[in-house]
Design an enzyme around this catalytic site. Structure first.
Site, mmCIF file in Angstrom:
data_model
loop_
_atom_site.group_PDB
_atom_site.id
_atom_site.type_symbol
_atom_site.label_atom_id
_atom_site.label_comp_id
_atom_site.label_asym_id
_atom_site.label_seq_id
_atom_site.Cartn_x
_atom_site.Cartn_y
_atom_site.Cartn_z
ATOM 1 N N CYS A 48 0.840 -1.196 0.000
ATOM 2 C CA CYS A 48 0.000 0.000 0.000
ATOM 3 C C CYS A 48 0.869 1.238 0.000
ATOM 4 C CB CYS A 48 -0.919 0.015 1.218
ATOM 5 S SG CYS A 48 -1.868 1.539 1.389
ATOM 6 N N GLY A 49 0.727 2.061 -1.020
ATOM 7 C CA GLY A 49 1.533 3.259 -1.111
ATOM 8 C C GLY A 49 1.008 4.407 -0.278
#
Length: 260
Positions: free
Chosen positions: A102-103
């Site tokens: 997850c960025g």
């Protein structure tokens, strides 16, 4: 064609239920530090390869206005230097640390997620049969996934379904950044006549990156989150999820899809 040698490594595994012990290929995951004007701004866990594209795409989609990316001047491993003389680094309110899953994780506030991107205005029209063909075309070009079964991919296609660029990575957001970085290097931004296709689900961040790149159509094998749908609707992006086996669901701006 084989996968790049630096993208996989070998691991000793036990097959069940046979108990057979043999070597297997696994995807490489290593940290990459991104520096802007000499200042570290991000560490992302990624699959090595196309690192300059990754750094350039990351900085573009974070609104840092980069102009070029290159290996670190001190030749430090797993470091990319980005030239962005117009970047306002004071706007970065947190230390960017992104995981391969997850960025967005670690953002200090929701406001920090939003990156200014103009509404996508494009008269691109794509036939339904092209849209539903993209996941298979994407999968067929995933060389490293074929060996490891553990990488995400983003592909850039033209309106006829021709693959223009494909990148793989342990992080879905990294794969997208690599493609956006490639397009920047080809002087192809904005992507007003192109389609982006991703191998997994549709997160808010992937829609944000597509918006910054100016891409009017975003396709995925999986489904979107509610915030992804809201952002796509607001930014004028046609969002297509659950595209598989001849079917698909269009969540926003369906007028760009014609047929079947």
């Amino acid at each position: 064609m084989d996968a790049p040698p630096y993208s996989t490594s070998r691991a000793r595994v036990t097959r069940l239920p046979s108990g057979e012990v043999e070597e297997d290929r696994v995807a490489v995951e290593e940290p990459l530090e991104i520096r802007v004007e000499g200042q570290p701004v991000a560490v992302t866990m990624r699959t090595p390869g196309d690192d300059e594209e990754l750094a350039l795409g990351f900085c573009l989609t974070e609104g840092l206005r980069p102009v070029a990316a290159r290996p670190a001047a001190d030749l430090a491993a797993n470091v990319v230097e980005v030239d962005a003389p117009a970047a306002d680094l004071t706007r970065i309110q947190r230390s960017f640390y992104t995981s391969s899953s997850c960025g967005v994780c670690g953002k200090g506030a929701l406001e920090a997620v939003a990156v200014d991107a103009p509404r996508v205005e494009s008269d691109l029209v794509v036939r339904f049969e092209v849209i539903v063909s993209l996941p298979d075309r994407l999968r067929a070009a995933q060389r490293t996934f074929e060996l490891t079964g553990s990488l995400h991919a983003t592909g850039l296609f033209d309106a006829s379904g021709e693959l223009l660029c494909l990148r793989e990575d342990v992080g879905r957001h990294n794969a997208m950044d690599k493609v956006v970085g490639w397009a920047a290097g080809e002087d192809s931004l904005p992507l007003g006549r192109s389609i982006l296709c991703v191998s997994g689900r549709l997160s808010f961040e992937l829609v944000q990156k597509a918006a910054v790149a100016g891409c009017p159509v975003l396709v995925a094998v999986g489904g979107p989150s509610s915030l992804a749908v809201e952002l796509a609707d607001d930014r004028g992006i046609t969002l297509c999820g659950f595209v598989r086996e001849g079917h698909g669901t269009v969540y926003t701006h369906p007028s760009r899809i014609v047929g079947p």
